[in-house]
Design a protein around this motif. Structure first.
Motif, PDB file in Angstrom:
ATOM      1  N   PRO A  64       0.948  -1.184  -0.040  1.00  0.00           N
ATOM      2  CA  PRO A  64      -0.004   0.073   0.083  1.00  0.00           C
ATOM      3  C   PRO A  64       0.805   1.181  -0.062  1.00  0.00           C
ATOM      4  N   TYR A 119       0.674   5.394  -0.009  1.00  0.00           N
ATOM      5  CA  TYR A 119       0.166   6.745   0.022  1.00  0.00           C
ATOM      6  C   TYR A 119       1.385   7.967   0.260  1.00  0.00           C
ATOM      7  N   GLU A 145       3.966   8.211  -1.018  1.00  0.00           N
ATOM      8  CA  GLU A 145       5.350   7.608  -0.924  1.00  0.00           C
ATOM      9  C   GLU A 145       6.519   7.812  -2.051  1.00  0.00           C
ATOM     10  N   ASP A 147      -2.962   4.507  -3.035  1.00  0.00           N
ATOM     11  CA  ASP A 147      -4.170   4.940  -2.215  1.00  0.00           C
ATOM     12  C   ASP A 147      -4.410   6.480  -2.469  1.00  0.00           C
ATOM     13  N   ASP A 188       7.391   2.319   3.131  1.00  0.00           N
ATOM     14  CA  ASP A 188       8.536   3.180   3.648  1.00  0.00           C
ATOM     15  C   ASP A 188       9.808   2.708   4.085  1.00  0.00           C
ATOM     16  N   GLN A 225      10.353   0.854   6.482  1.00  0.00           N
ATOM     17  CA  GLN A 225      10.309   0.401   7.885  1.00  0.00           C
ATOM     18  C   GLN A 225      10.213  -1.248   8.293  1.00  0.00           C
ATOM     19  N   ARG A 249      11.575   5.278   9.319  1.00  0.00           N
ATOM     20  CA  ARG A 249      11.423   5.517   8.039  1.00  0.00           C
ATOM     21  C   ARG A 249      12.304   5.884   7.164  1.00  0.00           C
ATOM     22  N   SER A 262       5.444   9.959   8.562  1.00  0.00           N
ATOM     23  CA  SER A 262       4.470   9.017   9.033  1.00  0.00           C
ATOM     24  C   SER A 262       3.096   9.457   8.947  1.00  0.00           C
ATOM     25  N   LYS A 263       2.127   9.025   8.720  1.00  0.00           N
ATOM     26  CA  LYS A 263       0.747   9.365   8.730  1.00  0.00           C
ATOM     27  C   LYS A 263       0.019   9.488  10.136  1.00  0.00           C
ATOM     28  N   TRP A 264       0.906   8.842  11.087  1.00  0.00           N
ATOM     29  CA  TRP A 264       0.159   8.648  12.328  1.00  0.00           C
ATOM     30  C   TRP A 264       0.449   9.733  13.263  1.00  0.00           C
TER      31      TRP A 264
HETATM   32  N1  UDP Z   1      -0.779   4.013   3.522  1.00  0.00           N
HETATM   33  C1  UDP Z   1      -1.804   3.894   3.076  1.00  0.00           C
HETATM   34  N2  UDP Z   1      -3.034   4.977   3.004  1.00  0.00           N
HETATM   35  C2  UDP Z   1      -3.131   5.725   3.955  1.00  0.00           C
HETATM   36  C3  UDP Z   1      -1.911   5.787   4.681  1.00  0.00           C
HETATM   37  C4  UDP Z   1      -1.080   5.013   4.658  1.00  0.00           C
HETATM   38  O1  UDP Z   1      -1.736   3.109   1.901  1.00  0.00           O
HETATM   39  O2  UDP Z   1      -3.795   6.446   3.728  1.00  0.00           O
HETATM   40  C5  UDP Z   1       0.389   3.211   3.592  1.00  0.00           C
HETATM   41  C6  UDP Z   1       1.991   4.071   3.609  1.00  0.00           C
HETATM   42  O3  UDP Z   1       1.946   4.486   2.332  1.00  0.00           O
HETATM   43  C7  UDP Z   1       2.907   2.946   4.132  1.00  0.00           C
HETATM   44  C8  UDP Z   1       1.945   2.290   5.136  1.00  0.00           C
HETATM   45  O4  UDP Z   1       0.412   2.504   4.801  1.00  0.00           O
HETATM   46  O5  UDP Z   1       3.236   2.160   2.993  1.00  0.00           O
HETATM   47  C9  UDP Z   1       2.191   2.487   6.434  1.00  0.00           C
HETATM   48  O6  UDP Z   1       1.882   3.975   6.569  1.00  0.00           O
HETATM   49  P1  UDP Z   1       2.871   4.935   7.806  1.00  0.00           P
HETATM   50  O7  UDP Z   1       4.182   4.551   7.522  1.00  0.00           O
HETATM   51  O8  UDP Z   1       2.211   6.453   7.595  1.00  0.00           O
HETATM   52  O9  UDP Z   1       2.252   4.281   9.122  1.00  0.00           O
HETATM   53  P2  UDP Z   1       3.288   3.912  10.354  1.00  0.00           P
HETATM   54  O10 UDP Z   1       4.660   3.072   9.654  1.00  0.00           O
HETATM   55  O11 UDP Z   1       3.885   5.192  10.919  1.00  0.00           O
HETATM   56  O12 UDP Z   1       2.458   3.081  11.034  1.00  0.00           O
END
Ligand code: UDP
Ligand code: MG
Length: 334
Positions: free
Chosen positions: A26, A28, A30, A59, A112, A114, A216, A221-223
């Protein structure tokens, strides 16, 4: 981690030419990390004795992600692109990827970096041993604040206590699923998707693999805590109705207190002849009960709202564009 080739000999159930591994990514916004991610992922896949496809789910990104994906596809026949009509959130983006995956096993991985792609051979190894859900567990959570770790810990403990859904701690969505696990997951079409819970809910044989979670690669991050809170609400409400029961217990306790207090007042009146206690006690009781009632209504509302969403029976997502991998004949795509 250094790339490793599977140390198991070709087992009979994994004939090298026919077995296909799908990797669902997924993505978003990136654009910044995707080229590097793809380089590392394809290097890892090259070392595997399996056919592979990489399904990038765009996404609804607002940056150059779509263009970059197209460029990656030109250079790599394994790449498939599922372009969603808007941003639906990671849980649904993953679902779309799983729907389109044709593989005998499917890996879900963040874009990302991670989740290190170099771990995939190890996931595959355990899949070949017969496991259905090989999930990657972080050995450490470097770069995350104490608060984030503490709240996450508390949440999983609470969820486990309230429902019997047992989500392993320090585990994200990074995992390999067998075909039968994916097929089972695909039958769960609820709108409110708490994927970590659903992975667990379908059951089958699970195996954990430890890894070092990297910070990352690039981008942000989208969190944030608001999203985390909503994520927790989603987790609880989609796996247990225990909070609804809370109202009955609370009501029972309040009624019991009221009864004891009433007895006390009668006693006070008869023995000491005290006049009825006045305004303050009334006010406290009134506000307390009002608060309890509003909270309970709110809890009921959380569930009612979700029922409303589910009852509309909308499709989970819409696809703007689907560009299959040149090498894979996909029978899953509608
Ligand atoms: N992602 C997505 N749609 C969203 C938010 C995130 O597809 O609305 C994807 C993002 O591109 C990444 C993964 O989900 O590949 C994890 O997102 P993120 O790194 O922001 O979350 P974290 O690692 O901080 O939990
Ligand atoms: Mg991330």
């Amino acid at each position: 981690m250094i790339q490793e080739t599977p140390d198991t000999p070709h087992s009979s159930l994994a004939a090298p030419t026919t077995t296909l591994l799908s990797v669902v990514v997924p993505a978003y916004n990136e654009a910044e990390v995707l080229p590097e991610f793809h380089r590392r992922l394809s290097q890892t896949l090259d070392g595997l004795d399996l056919g592979s496809e990489i399904i990038y789910v765009n996404d609804g990104s607002k940056d150059a992600t779509a263009d970059i994906l197209r460029a990656l596809q030109k250079g790599d026949p394994r790449v498939a692109i599922v372009d969603l009509s808007r941003n639906f959130g990671k849980e649904i983006a993953m679902t779309a990827g799983l729907d389109y995956a044709a593989g005998d096993a499917v890996v879900v991985i963040d874009a990302d970096l991670q989740d290190p792609p170099e771990l995939i051979p190890e996931l595959v190894k355990h899949w070949r041993e017969g496991y259905d859900d090989v999930y990657a567990r972080r050995a450490s959570r470097d770069g995350e604040s104490f608060m984030k770790r503490a709240t996450a810990h508390l949440f999983y403990r609470l969820l486990h206590a309230l429902s019997n859904v047992d989500i392993p701690p320090d585990t994200g969505d990074f995992r390999l699923l067998s075909r039968r696990a994916v097929d089972s997951l695909k039958q769960l079409r609820e709108q409110h998707r708490f994927m970590k819970g659903l992975f667990n809910w379908v059951g089958f044989e699970r195996k954990e693999v430890f890894y070092q979670r990297d910070p990352r690669g690039a981008g942000i991050s989208k969190w944030n805590y608001w999203r985390l809170w909503n994520f927790a609400l989603e987790g609880i409400t989609s796996h247990t109705t225990a909070p609804l029961r809370l109202a009955s217990y609370l009501g029972f306790m309040v009624a019991l207190c009221a009864f004891v207090y009433a007895l006390y007042m009668v006693y006070d009146k008869l023995v000491h002849g005290n006049p009825v206690a006045g305004y303050p006690s009334l006010m406290v009781t009134l506000l307390f009960l009002g608060g309890v009632q509003l909270i309970t209504l709110g809890v009921i509302g959380e569930y009612l709202g979700r029922m409303f969403d589910e009852s509309k029976r909308r499709p989970l997502y819409f696809i703007k564009n689907y560009m299959p991998a040149a090498t894979v004949k996909n029978t899953n795509a509608e």
